[in-house]
Design a protein around this motif. Structure first.
Motif, PDB file in Angstrom:
ATOM      1  N   ALA A 259       0.833  -1.212   0.000  1.00  0.00           N
ATOM      2  CA  ALA A 259       0.000   0.000   0.000  1.00  0.00           C
ATOM      3  C   ALA A 259       0.865   1.259   0.000  1.00  0.00           C
ATOM      4  N   ALA A 260       1.938   1.236   0.809  1.00  0.00           N
ATOM      5  CA  ALA A 260       2.829   2.402   0.836  1.00  0.00           C
ATOM      6  C   ALA A 260       3.462   2.639  -0.527  1.00  0.00           C
ATOM      7  N   GLN A 261       3.816   1.518  -1.164  1.00  0.00           N
ATOM      8  CA  GLN A 261       4.411   1.649  -2.490  1.00  0.00           C
ATOM      9  C   GLN A 261       3.401   2.246  -3.474  1.00  0.00           C
ATOM     10  N   ILE A 262       2.151   1.813  -3.338  1.00  0.00           N
ATOM     11  CA  ILE A 262       1.114   2.351  -4.229  1.00  0.00           C
ATOM     12  C   ILE A 262       0.913   3.841  -3.952  1.00  0.00           C
ATOM     13  N   TYR A 263       0.865   4.206  -2.600  1.00  0.00           N
ATOM     14  CA  TYR A 263       0.729   5.624  -2.246  1.00  0.00           C
ATOM     15  C   TYR A 263       1.887   6.456  -2.826  1.00  0.00           C
ATOM     16  N   ASN A 264       3.080   5.921  -2.651  1.00  0.00           N
ATOM     17  CA  ASN A 264       4.252   6.670  -3.150  1.00  0.00           C
ATOM     18  C   ASN A 264       4.182   6.868  -4.658  1.00  0.00           C
ATOM     19  N   ASP A 265       3.801   5.777  -5.321  1.00  0.00           N
ATOM     20  CA  ASP A 265       3.720   5.896  -6.784  1.00  0.00           C
ATOM     21  C   ASP A 265       2.643   6.915  -7.187  1.00  0.00           C
ATOM     22  N   SER A 266       1.498   6.843  -6.446  1.00  0.00           N
ATOM     23  CA  SER A 266       0.385   7.740  -6.801  1.00  0.00           C
ATOM     24  C   SER A 266       0.717   9.196  -6.475  1.00  0.00           C
ATOM     25  N   PHE A 267       1.255   9.443  -5.266  1.00  0.00           N
ATOM     26  CA  PHE A 267       1.549  10.806  -4.866  1.00  0.00           C
ATOM     27  C   PHE A 267       2.718  11.410  -5.642  1.00  0.00           C
ATOM     28  N   GLY A 268       3.602  10.544  -6.108  1.00  0.00           N
ATOM     29  CA  GLY A 268       4.728  11.069  -6.879  1.00  0.00           C
ATOM     30  C   GLY A 268       4.292  11.665  -8.207  1.00  0.00           C
ATOM     31  N   ARG A 269       3.169  11.271  -8.690  1.00  0.00           N
ATOM     32  CA  ARG A 269       2.691  11.788  -9.962  1.00  0.00           C
ATOM     33  C   ARG A 269       2.141  13.215  -9.822  1.00  0.00           C
ATOM     34  N   ASP A 270       1.658  13.580  -8.570  1.00  0.00           N
ATOM     35  CA  ASP A 270       1.078  14.920  -8.369  1.00  0.00           C
ATOM     36  C   ASP A 270       1.461  15.387  -6.974  1.00  0.00           C
ATOM     37  N   PRO A 271       2.624  16.020  -6.791  1.00  0.00           N
ATOM     38  CA  PRO A 271       3.082  16.439  -5.462  1.00  0.00           C
ATOM     39  C   PRO A 271       2.130  17.408  -4.789  1.00  0.00           C
ATOM     40  N   GLU A 272       1.509  18.267  -5.533  1.00  0.00           N
ATOM     41  CA  GLU A 272       0.601  19.234  -4.917  1.00  0.00           C
ATOM     42  C   GLU A 272      -0.612  18.529  -4.294  1.00  0.00           C
ATOM     43  N   PHE A 273      -1.126  17.570  -5.034  1.00  0.00           N
ATOM     44  CA  PHE A 273      -2.241  16.795  -4.475  1.00  0.00           C
ATOM     45  C   PHE A 273      -1.805  16.047  -3.208  1.00  0.00           C
ATOM     46  N   TYR A 274      -0.588  15.544  -3.217  1.00  0.00           N
ATOM     47  CA  TYR A 274      -0.072  14.814  -2.063  1.00  0.00           C
ATOM     48  C   TYR A 274       0.018  15.756  -0.875  1.00  0.00           C
ATOM     49  N   GLN A 275       0.488  16.979  -1.142  1.00  0.00           N
ATOM     50  CA  GLN A 275       0.602  17.942  -0.056  1.00  0.00           C
ATOM     51  C   GLN A 275      -0.778  18.270   0.507  1.00  0.00           C
ATOM     52  N   LEU A 276      -1.767  18.419  -0.384  1.00  0.00           N
ATOM     53  CA  LEU A 276      -3.127  18.683   0.062  1.00  0.00           C
ATOM     54  C   LEU A 276      -3.677  17.508   0.898  1.00  0.00           C
ATOM     55  N   TYR A 277      -3.427  16.327   0.448  1.00  0.00           N
ATOM     56  CA  TYR A 277      -3.928  15.109   1.131  1.00  0.00           C
ATOM     57  C   TYR A 277      -3.321  14.998   2.523  1.00  0.00           C
TER      58      TYR A 277
END
Length: 310
Positions: A259-277
């Motif tokens: 799951a962490a790997q999936i999160y990392n892969d997903s958030f790496g595509r959109d850093p701004e969204f990751y920061q918001l999340y």
């Protein structure tokens, strides 16, 4: 001619005829008597019996073949002895076993006359033969059973009893042959064994105590076996749970890593969204009904909280 010289022929003939009748009657009586004596001295030998012919009390011959036989009138007499196998019910006798227990033994015997001449000469009567045989059987039974414990005797195993019966029969037949009694023991059997009345209650109490002790042993063994089974089962359950927990933790760890790997892969595509999340997650952890936050109005954290996303 004088009347005295006249003879009546009819009167003279009558006495002569009566004498003839008397002679015939006498001969008939003699013949009938001879036939009666002859018939009274005939005897029949039947199957399964001996006929003992005695003369002045002494045995002169023994007839054992079936048929019609004859004895000398008046001086000889005939008696009968059985040739077949007979049953003798031995009186119940009290004996002592090897372990000093008293018991009553009840037996019966099968016997027959093998040599009637020897039996008559050395024993005498049929009743005396039974009495002698009974004494010998009792002596042999007492000797054989006295070498065994009480529990061995009352055991229902027919094999052991059969061995005792055979030894008793051999002992008795040896004694009968040694004394030329002319009789033979063909079989002896134990009907039943009892305790003297004064010993029954004590033996019953001992039997009850032994059965209770045996039952307690069985219960103790059962409890020990149950405890062993429970201990083994508890150990197996702990081992199974430990293995299952280890497997579950391993699966959870693998899942969290994936799951962490999936999160990392997903958030790496959109850093701004990751920061918001991540900011929104921090709100869940820090803000409740009593939370007071002092922030500059123009800070990104406050702007997102107040809904300014541009």
């Amino acid at each position: 001619m004088s009347d005295n010289n006249i003879v009546d022929i009819a009167e003279k003939r009558q006495p002569e005829e009566w004498r003839k009748y008397i002679k015939v009657g006498a001969v008939t009586v003699i013949l009938v008597g001879l036939v009666a004596v002859l018939l009274s001295n005939l005897f029949i030998v039947e199957q399964g019996e001996y006929k003992v012919v005695r003369q002045f009390g002494e045995v002169v011959r023994i007839e054992d073949e079936p048929g019609l036989k004859f004895k000398v009138p008046f001086i000889q007499s005939v008696t009968t002895l059985p040739k077949y196998q007979m049953v003798y019910d031995i009186p119940t006798a009290e004996i002592n076993t090897r372990d000093k227990k008293r018991m009553l033994a009840d037996h019966y015997a099968l016997w027959r006359i093998e040599n009637p001449h020897n039996m008559i000469s050395n024993v005498g009567t049929f009743q005396r033969a039974e009495a002698i045989m009974g004494e010998l059987i009792f002596s042999a039974i007492r000797a054989e059973l006295g070498q065994l414990d009480f529990d061995q005797i009352i055991n229902e195993d027919e094999g052991s009893r059969g061995g005792i019966n055979e030894m008793v029969k051999e002992r008795v037949n040896e004694a009968l042959a040694r004394n030329n009694y002319g009789i033979i023991l063909t079989d002896v059997r134990m009907k039943r064994t009892d305790l003297p009345e004064e010993n029954e209650e004590a033996v019953y109490r001992r039997m009850i105590s032994e059965r209770q002790s045996t039952a307690q042993d069985y219960l103790s063994q059962g409890d020990a076996e149950a405890n062993r089974i429970r201990a083994n089962t508890d150990r197996e359950v702990q081992e199974i749970l430990a293995t299952a927990n280890a497997d579950a933790n391993e699966i959870i760890g693998e899942g969290e890593a994936e799951a962490a790997q999936i999160y990392n892969d997903s958030f790496g595509r959109d850093p701004e969204f990751y920061q918001l999340y991540r900011t929104l997650q921090s709100y869940e952890q820090t803000i409740n009904d009593q939370t007071v936050i002092v922030l500059p109005a123009d800070s990104p954290y406050a702007r997102i909280l107040m809904g300014y996303l541009d």
